[in-house]
Design an enzyme around this catalytic site. Structure first.
Site, short mmCIF file in Angstrom:
data_model
loop_
_atom_site.label_atom_id
_atom_site.label_comp_id
_atom_site.label_asym_id
_atom_site.label_seq_id
_atom_site.Cartn_x
_atom_site.Cartn_y
_atom_site.Cartn_z
N HIS A 102 35.66 59.12 36.55
CA HIS A 102 34.58 59.89 37.18
C HIS A 102 34.29 61.16 36.37
CE1 HIS A 102 36.16 57.94 41.10
NE2 HIS A 102 34.99 57.37 40.84
N SER A 157 39.27 53.92 41.65
CA SER A 157 40.05 54.68 42.65
C SER A 157 40.99 53.76 43.40
CB SER A 157 39.11 55.37 43.64
OG SER A 157 38.35 56.34 42.99
N ARG A 204 31.08 49.60 34.80
CA ARG A 204 32.27 49.37 33.99
C ARG A 204 32.31 47.95 33.47
NH1 ARG A 204 35.92 51.12 38.86
NH2 ARG A 204 34.30 49.76 39.68
#
Ligand code: PNS
Length: 160
Positions: free
Chosen positions: A18, A129, A91
């Site tokens: 991030h 995450s 991603r």
């Protein structure tokens, strides 16, 4: 005119991936609002207050980065903030379908609201995450995949 971008997400917790995307966004935006969704469909590990606190520490010293919580629709938040740009990370191909749908829905809800997709640095492409939470839960070594303050917060959460 200030070019304002919104970088929305759950940030549960914020990762180095991030951070990398925020840095990249500042190459074309004057200011970035890191917008923490308070009503994610998932049950977060960190409360909204905890996620905001971690983000504040991580982006301390970056005056062009604002951290804010929002609830309800992202498109409405963007309109209230007078932002016309949303930044999201891509991603892998697996991210694409959901991101594509969200971008189109957000533009449907707020015409003129555009989404730009950024690819993180190669070293962060496998990071998420949820993986960070899982590794932390079972005591795995996170190294520099998260800011030290995030590592400490995870250690506290999973301390037995
Ligand atoms: O980090 P995440 O969990 O992938 O972020 C997803 C997020 C928070 C950006 C998305 O769920 C969102 O925008 N939620 C706010 C509610 C909303 O606007 N939903 C419609 C999206 S088209």
């Amino acid at each position: 005119m200030t070019r304002l971008a919104i970088y929305p997400g759950s940030f549960d917790p914020v990762t180095r991936g991030h951070e990398d995307l925020v840095r990249r966004s500042l190459a074309f935006a004057d200011e970035v609002i890191v917008a923490v969704a308070t009503n994610p469909t998932k049950r977060p590990l960190f409360s909204c207050e905890e996620r905001l606190e971690l983000l504040h520490v991580v982006f301390r010293g970056a005056p062009a980065v604002r951290v804010q919580a929002f609830d309800g629709l992202l498109a409405s938040f963007a309109q209230r903030a007078h932002a016309s740009l949303i930044v999201r990370g891509l991603r892998a191909v697996s991210d694409f379908e959901y991101e594509f749908q969200m971008a189109l829905m957000n533009r449907q809800l707020a015409p003129g609201l555009e989404t730009v997709f950024l690819t993180p640095g190669l070293e962060f492409t496998y990071l998420s995450s949820s993986l960070i939470r899982e590794v932390a839960q079972f005591g795995g070594e996170l190294g520099d995949l998260v800011h030290p303050v995030v590592r400490e917060a995870l250690e506290r959460k999973f301390r037995r």
